[in-house]
Design an enzyme around this catalytic site. Sequence first.
Site, PDB file in Angstrom:
ATOM      1  CG  ASP A  34      -2.064   0.950   1.138  1.00  0.00           C
ATOM      2  OD1 ASP A  34      -1.844   2.113   0.740  1.00  0.00           O
ATOM      3  OD2 ASP A  34      -3.191   0.554   1.471  1.00  0.00           O
ATOM      4  CG  ASN A  90     -12.915  -0.390   4.458  1.00  0.00           C
ATOM      5  OD1 ASN A  90     -13.214  -0.928   5.512  1.00  0.00           O
ATOM      6  ND2 ASN A  90     -11.783   0.260   4.294  1.00  0.00           N
ATOM      7  CD  GLN A  97     -15.317   0.418  -2.078  1.00  0.00           C
ATOM      8  OE1 GLN A  97     -16.488   0.273  -1.715  1.00  0.00           O
ATOM      9  NE2 GLN A  97     -14.814  -0.213  -3.123  1.00  0.00           N
ATOM     10  CG  HIS A 103      -9.022  -2.237  -2.184  1.00  0.00           C
ATOM     11  ND1 HIS A 103     -10.044  -1.443  -2.676  1.00  0.00           N
ATOM     12  CD2 HIS A 103      -8.516  -1.564  -1.129  1.00  0.00           C
ATOM     13  CE1 HIS A 103     -10.138  -0.346  -1.959  1.00  0.00           C
ATOM     14  NE2 HIS A 103      -9.230  -0.392  -1.006  1.00  0.00           N
ATOM     15  CG  HIS A 105      -6.875  -2.481   3.320  1.00  0.00           C
ATOM     16  ND1 HIS A 105      -6.005  -1.473   2.973  1.00  0.00           N
ATOM     17  CD2 HIS A 105      -8.090  -2.105   2.833  1.00  0.00           C
ATOM     18  CE1 HIS A 105      -6.647  -0.537   2.314  1.00  0.00           C
ATOM     19  NE2 HIS A 105      -7.923  -0.893   2.220  1.00  0.00           N
TER      20      HIS A 105
END
Length: 143
Positions: A34, A90, A97, A103, A105
Amino acid sequence: MKHTDKDCIFCKIIAGDIPSRTVYEDDDFKAILDVAPASRGHVIILPKNHAKDITELADEDTKGIFAVAKKIAAMQMDVLGCDGVNVLQNNGEAAGQTVFHLHMHVIPRYKNDTVNVTWKPQDGSDNDEVLELYKKYMQDGNK
């Protein structure tokens, strides 16, 4: 051929149009560091099929993303020596989000870190509201 969205930043990363630091990739997923990590070693997993959120995610990708998360978490614990991980996904702006390509995490956690993934628990005891919610889920949720 995978479904993509030409305006989606994550689709561009998956296609290689935007550089990333890929830590895992297979035919269906790409996992990258990230760029705005919550903690050291924070990874996001991107399905190669574009879906804006979990409600649009293909069933095969729904199953596969947790298998990838398991691999990433094991890698983080081995390589980073973290004390635990949060797996977070999210859906919708109200849930946090910010990029509308689903996606997941995988956030390494370290003792005494400052990452804050929490909420204030509410009363979930058997009251009338909980009973009504339960009935609604049982009627509407099992379609």
